[in-house]
Each structure stands twice: as structure tokens, then as C-alpha cells.
Design an enzyme around this catalytic site. Structure first.
Site, PDB file in Angstrom:
ATOM      1  N   SER A 164     -27.610 -96.809  10.736  1.00  0.00           N
ATOM      2  CA  SER A 164     -26.726 -96.351   9.663  1.00  0.00           C
ATOM      3  C   SER A 164     -27.526 -95.580   8.611  1.00  0.00           C
ATOM      4  CB  SER A 164     -25.991 -97.562   9.069  1.00  0.00           C
ATOM      5  OG  SER A 164     -24.888 -97.166   8.305  1.00  0.00           O
ATOM      6  N   ASP A 261     -16.736 -95.116  16.075  1.00  0.00           N
ATOM      7  CA  ASP A 261     -17.479 -95.339  14.835  1.00  0.00           C
ATOM      8  C   ASP A 261     -17.449 -94.081  13.982  1.00  0.00           C
ATOM      9  OD1 ASP A 261     -19.234 -95.923  12.812  1.00  0.00           O
ATOM     10  OD2 ASP A 261     -20.865 -96.589  14.116  1.00  0.00           O
ATOM     11  N   HIS A 287     -18.320-100.279  13.523  1.00  0.00           N
ATOM     12  CA  HIS A 287     -19.650-100.018  12.977  1.00  0.00           C
ATOM     13  C   HIS A 287     -20.463-101.302  12.844  1.00  0.00           C
ATOM     14  CE1 HIS A 287     -22.567 -97.513  10.896  1.00  0.00           C
ATOM     15  NE2 HIS A 287     -22.629 -98.390   9.907  1.00  0.00           N
TER      16      HIS A 287
END
Length: 316
Positions: A164, A261, A287
Site C-alpha cells: 500500500s 482492490d 485491500h
């Protein structure tokens, strides 16, 4: 037009919700028979004057939003016990000496986890560090660590991984290294693994598994509406695509992205965003599921795949 802006606003809010949901993740450290190494990696040079105290490899892990702290211990991180990337670093520490030491002597492998703010200021958390400042802090600290290791141990090979926000800054750094502008030569990077990279796009690195990924990274998808983003996530610049591919590291960078995602597979255009808005909102929990989702890569979760990939590099 009003409907389009409303949907875009909703999508941006979804991004806020899912960028850091890793704090609720559970992890699965079990190794499974996994992949062979994707992309060629160099062998540590034998003509480099390498002190005996140096590790042959250093694994650098960059956690996602809310999965680290600026004062966390990079050798024994405790900021978030459910951090996704602990599913990578813990098995590697156990496999190559168990308890890592601060000087890097760990059976030939040093495992270092980035300590940084890992925050994302938004309308619901205005007291947090901005995404830009947090990401830049993380980037600078990885550069410092790699520079220090390379200065004393010029033969050490690096394996980089990020999730991320950590994937974004690691991908940015891999771009610089691969194009000759980083803290170490590209030949010293054995491989890179990016999970849910917010600047992911086709043709940059190798997308592992997930053949149905149709979108692009959120920073790219939202770059054209950056002014709309700022009131909701002040200090979070949607910078668009990286200016180049990964250069010499192009075939050593592995990308992982679940098709649902929104961080790494956001809609490419406003019309598509309108059509998919409800589906995206329903899927925002994806996610948080890379440590349990067995549908992204064959026969394993993504952390398990990365562990086995890293072991292939180190053992070979």
C-alpha cells in the site's frame, strides 16, 4: 456532471477507507509450496571487498498505512502486530537465523522493517501526518538504510517489499535505482515485490497472478481530479504515473493486485467509475485481505508467495 462529481467523491472516500485498513488484517505465516523466482536477479559479486560481518542479503520491508510508527524498532517491529508484511519478515527471520540482530548478522540475511509515520491525513483524521509527508519520510529512511549498508557492505544484495503506502514509496525508489539515480546500483537489488501499489500501471514490472486486473493505481486514476481530492485528503497529492519504467529492475519488480482492490486497480475513466461505483464500494474490504486471499496468486497467499520467492533468491 453533478452525478459524476458525486460518484467521484464517493470513490475518493472509499480510497480513504481502504488505503490503511491493514490495521485490521490477520496474517498467515504458513509456508506453502510456492513460486519459482520471477525475473532474473544478479548474483552477489565475488570481486567486491565485503567484510565478514556483512549480510549477503538485506530484506527491506515497507509496511502500509497505520502499520508502522516513526519510532518503531526496525529489527523487532511491534507497532502493529497484525501488519501484513510480518507475514513475510517473520518467516524469513526464522528461516535464516531466527532472531535478527541490529548489525545485520542473521545467518547471512538482515531483515529490516521501515519505521515511519505511516499516516494518511483525511477529513476524519486531520491530526495525522499528511500522506505526502508520511510517504516522503518513509522514502528518505529507506534511502538512508540502503546507503548505510552499501557504504560498509558493497556486496550486499537487497530484496525490497512494500504494501500500500509502503508499496508506493518502494516502487518510487525502485524506479530511481533502476534508472541509475538511487542510493545503490541496480545490480545490488535482487528483487522487488509490491503489494497494492497505488501507482501501478500495465507494463511496469511483472503483474503476478490476477490476470483480470483492468484498472490502474489510485494515484494515476485520481490525478486529473487532484483539486477535488485535496479537501478530503489534504496533503495527498495524486501524482499520476511514474515518469519511467523500472529501468534495469524492470524484470525484477513483481506487482500484486486483486482486481477488486481500488488502490491498485481503480477505474481508468469517469464513465467507467460511474458504472462500477457500487461494485467498488462493495469490494473495498479486499485491500485488507492479501494475507488470507488465496485468489491473487496460485496455491498461496501473496505473503507466502513472497516468502518463497525471497527464499529462492537467497538459497540460489
Amino acid at each position: 456532471m453533478k452525478k459524476t462529481l458525486t460518484v467521484l467523491g464517493v470513490i475518493i472516500l472509499v480510497v480513504i477507507l481502504i488505503v490503511g485498513v491493514g490495521q485490521w488484517m490477520t496474517r498467515n505465516d504458513e509456508d506453502k509450496p510456492g513460486p519459482t523466482t520471477t525475473g532474473a536477479s544478479p548474483t552477489p559479486g565475488t570481486d567486491v571487498d565485503q567484510p565478514d560481518s556483512c549480510p549477503a542479503y538485506e530484506v527491506i520491508s515497507a509496511p502500509g498505512t497505520w502499520e508502522s510508527k516513526a519510532d518503531d524498532d526496525p529489527v523487532h517491529p511491534t507497532a502493529n502486530p497484525n501488519s501484513l508484511l510480518l507475514g513475510v519478515t517473520n518467516p524469513l527471520q526464522e528461516a535464516y537465523g531466527g532472531d535478527a540482530t541490529a548489525d545485520g548478522a542473521n545467518g547471512g540475511v538482515k531483515v529490516w522493517t521501515l519505521p515511519y509515520a505511516a499516516q494518511f491525513r483525511n477529513i476524519n483524521a486531520l491530526g495525522e501526518m499528511s500522506y505526502d509527508d508520511s510517504r516522503n519520510q518513509g522514502y528518505d529512511r529507506v534511502v538512508e538504510e540502503m546507503s548505510a549498508t552499501y557504504a560498509g557492505c558493497p556486496g550486499t544484495q537487497f530484496i525490497l517489499t512494500g504494501f500500500s503506502q509502503g508499496a508506493v514509496l518502494t516502487g518510487d525508489l525502485a524506479t530511481e535505482i533502476g534508472n541509475g539515480n538511487g542510493p545503490v546500483p541496480a545490480a545490488n537489488v535482487a528483487g522487488v515485490a509490491l503489494i497494492a501499489d497505488g501507482r501501478r500501471e500495465d507494463g511496469k514490472g511483472t503483474l503476478v497472478g490476477s490476470p483480470d486486473v483492468k484498472g490502474i493505481g489510485a494515484e494515476i486514476a485520481l490525478s486529473s481530479v487532484n483539486l477535488l481530492v485535496q479537501p478530503i485528503v489534504p496533503g495527498a497529492s495524486m501524482r499520476g504515473p511514474r515518469p519511467t519504467n523500472f529501468g534495469e529492475l524492470q524484470d525484477r519488480v513483481n506487482q500484486f493486485c486483486d482486481p477488486a482492490d481500488l488502490v491498485c486497480s481503480a477505474p481508468r475513466d469517469i464513465g467507467n467509475a460511474v458504472a462500477r461505483a457500487n461494485d467498488l464500494i462493495a469490494a473495498n474490504g479486499i485491500h485488507a485481505q492479501y494475507s488470507t486471499n488465496g485468489n491473487v496468486v496460485p496455491d498461496a497467499t501473496v505473503p507466502q508467495w513472497i516468502v518463497n520467492w525471497a527464499k529462492d533468491i537467497i538459497n540460489n
